[in-house]
Each structure stands twice: as structure tokens, then as C-alpha cells.
Design an enzyme around this catalytic site. Structure first.
Site, PDB file in Angstrom:
ATOM      1  N   SER A 146      27.484 -19.763 -72.113  1.00  0.00           N
ATOM      2  CA  SER A 146      27.199 -19.348 -73.688  1.00  0.00           C
ATOM      3  C   SER A 146      26.000 -18.201 -73.645  1.00  0.00           C
ATOM      4  O   SER A 146      25.612 -17.821 -74.643  1.00  0.00           O
ATOM      5  CB  SER A 146      26.900 -20.825 -74.511  1.00  0.00           C
ATOM      6  OG  SER A 146      25.660 -21.304 -73.608  1.00  0.00           O
ATOM      7  N   LYS A 157      26.327 -28.960 -62.823  1.00  0.00           N
ATOM      8  CA  LYS A 157      26.906 -27.884 -62.498  1.00  0.00           C
ATOM      9  C   LYS A 157      27.085 -27.408 -60.794  1.00  0.00           C
ATOM     10  O   LYS A 157      26.476 -26.488 -60.385  1.00  0.00           O
ATOM     11  CB  LYS A 157      26.165 -26.706 -62.994  1.00  0.00           C
ATOM     12  CG  LYS A 157      26.206 -26.651 -64.784  1.00  0.00           C
ATOM     13  CD  LYS A 157      25.778 -25.193 -65.030  1.00  0.00           C
ATOM     14  CE  LYS A 157      26.048 -25.435 -66.724  1.00  0.00           C
ATOM     15  NZ  LYS A 157      24.976 -26.336 -67.287  1.00  0.00           N
ATOM     16  N   GLY A 187      21.452 -29.749 -77.715  1.00  0.00           N
ATOM     17  CA  GLY A 187      20.569 -30.383 -76.950  1.00  0.00           C
ATOM     18  C   GLY A 187      19.316 -30.269 -77.931  1.00  0.00           C
ATOM     19  O   GLY A 187      18.956 -31.244 -79.099  1.00  0.00           O
ATOM     20  N   ARG A 188      18.557 -28.950 -78.115  1.00  0.00           N
ATOM     21  CA  ARG A 188      17.265 -28.781 -78.758  1.00  0.00           C
ATOM     22  C   ARG A 188      17.481 -29.190 -80.159  1.00  0.00           C
ATOM     23  O   ARG A 188      16.411 -29.842 -80.884  1.00  0.00           O
ATOM     24  CB  ARG A 188      16.781 -27.329 -78.532  1.00  0.00           C
ATOM     25  CG  ARG A 188      16.258 -27.084 -77.090  1.00  0.00           C
ATOM     26  CD  ARG A 188      16.135 -25.846 -76.875  1.00  0.00           C
ATOM     27  NE  ARG A 188      17.291 -25.261 -76.389  1.00  0.00           N
ATOM     28  CZ  ARG A 188      17.557 -23.978 -76.220  1.00  0.00           C
ATOM     29  NH1 ARG A 188      16.445 -23.033 -76.206  1.00  0.00           N
ATOM     30  NH2 ARG A 188      18.636 -23.358 -75.892  1.00  0.00           N
TER      31      ARG A 188
END
Ligand code: BMP
Length: 215
Positions: free
Chosen positions: A116, A62, A191-192
Site C-alpha cells: 500500500s 512478512k 491500525g492507527r
């Protein structure tokens, strides 16, 4: 082997050995691996090259700085063999152009034009359309879109034409991979829901089933 795969796993963990272990377990289920600061800060940029031996790596840095700093960050990701890189666009076209120029067609550049999490609405949302237009003018390869906001994915798809859309916010942030793809995403980033699962392989397979199901 990766053709048709849409799943990108986000390995937001410090432990490099664990990251490689998960990547190896699920490599047949994924298109790519996204790395962010946690795994790179804890292991050094060499982890990009190591993970690239398992699957293409998308560097989620980013990037949001002046053009020269953006260029230096991009160069390092390229040297380590990354497949793609994520840059912010709110810092302006000169900054984004520096990332694109340094990628020199060797890495895909994804621009952040929506996010998000709820805080996105505080400052970024009113600028989203302008950031999309500017990113298109600069020549990005794709955009990061919120996989938990299907109307926004559809809105970005309209402007993005054939460019790549990668959706985050699946699972832990409420999004559904199948719905995100049907709204217009090319890839889903998770991800998680994968790396915290008892079986990352079963979790990845389940997400791929969501993607291929019709509703
Ligand atoms: P998780 O599936 O655990 O929520 O992780 C989502 C990943 O996508 C994280 O690496 C996060 O930094 C990234 N991400 C996001 O969640 N929302 C965005 O708008 C942009 C992102 O890159």
C-alpha cells in the site's frame, strides 16, 4: 459471534497491556487482531497467545527468508495459537512452501503480492502478477492487498478466485473500508485510525458502518 465480521485491527504498539485493553474494548466489532513486530518484540511471542484469547490473531511477520528460517518463524506462531500468518512471496516458492508446509492447515497463510505504500512501485510492482501465480501454485489461503488502491484489489480478486483478500492502507494511508470491500476485499486491516483514536470503539464502529453502507 465473529461470523460476518470483516474488520481486523492492527495493534502496532509496544505496550502489551494497552494492546489487550484496546482488543477487549473492541472485540465485538472485529474479526481478528493483526500483530506485527512492535508488539511481539516488546512483549515476546506469548502476546500472540494472550491476544488469541480475545480474538483470532494474524501474525504479520512478512516472512522473507530461506525455507528453514521461514519454517522456524512459522512454527513459533503456530505454537502460540495464531489463526493466520503473513509471508512475503518474492523470496521464491521454496520459501513460501516452507511456510505453508509448517502451517499444516492449522493457520491461514496470506501472501504479500502488492503493497500500500509508494515504495512498492520501485521494485515489487513489476513482479506482482508472477508472485500471484507462484503463490497460487504453492497453495496459499489468501493475499494482502492495498486498501487504498481499489483497481489493484479488483485485479488480485480476478486471479485469486475464492481465496481470502485482506486489505491494508485504510484510514491513515487514505483507503476507505467500504470501497475496499466493494472492490473485492474480504477483510480490512486498520491500525492507527483505531488505536490512536480517542475512542477505539467508536472508530471501529464507524469503519464497520462504512463497510455496511452501500456507497
Ligand atoms: P495503519 O492502518 O496504521 O496504516 O496500519 C496498516 C497495517 O498494515 C500496518 O501493520 C502495516 O504494517 C500493514 N501493511 C500495510 O500497511 N501495507 C501493506 O501493503 C501491507 C501491510 O501488512
Amino acid at each position: 459471534m465473529r461470523s460476518g465480521k470483516k474488520l481486523i485491527v492492527a495493534l502496532d504498539i509496544y505496550d502489551g497491556s494497552r494492546a489487550k485493553e484496546i482488543a477487549l474494548k473492541i472485540k465485538d466489532e472485529i474479526f481478528a487482531i493483526k500483530v506485527n513486530w512492535p508488539v511481539v518484540m516488546a512483549n515476546g511471542s506469548g502476546i500472540i497467545k494472550e491476544l488469541s484469547e480475545i480474538a483470532p490473531v494474524l501474525c504479520d511477520f512478512k516472512i522473507a527468508d530461506i525455507p528453514n528460517t521461514n519454517r522456524l518463524i512459522t512454527m513459533k506462531a503456530k505454537e502460540e495459537g495464531a489463526w493466520g500468518i503473513i509471508s512475503h512471496s518474492f523470496t521464491g516458492t521454496d520459501s513460501l512452501e516452507a511456510v505453508i508446509a509448517e502451517s499444516k492447515g492449522k493457520m491461514k497463510v496470506f501472501s504479500v503480492v502488492t503493497m500500500s505504500h509508494p515504495g512498492y512501485r520501485e521494485f515489487m510492482e513489476p513482479l506482482s502478477e508472477r508472485m500471484i501465480e507462484a503463490s497460487l501454485r504453492c497453495g496459499v489461503d489468501g493475499f494482502i492487498v492495498p486498501g487504498n488502491d481499489y483497481s489493484t484489489i479488483a485485479r488480485v480478486r480476478k486471479s485469486a478466485g475464492d481465496l481470502l483478500l485482506a486489505a491494508t492502507g485504510i484510514g491513515a494511508q487514505g483507503g476507505n473500508a467500504g470501497k475496499a470491500v466493494r472492490a473485492g476485499a474480504d477483510y480490512v486491516i486498520v491500525g492507527r485510525s483505531i488505536y490512536q483514536a480517542e475512542s477505539p470503539l467508536s472508530a471501529a464502529r464507524e469503519i464497520n458502518m462504512e463497510i455496511s453502507s452501500e456507497n
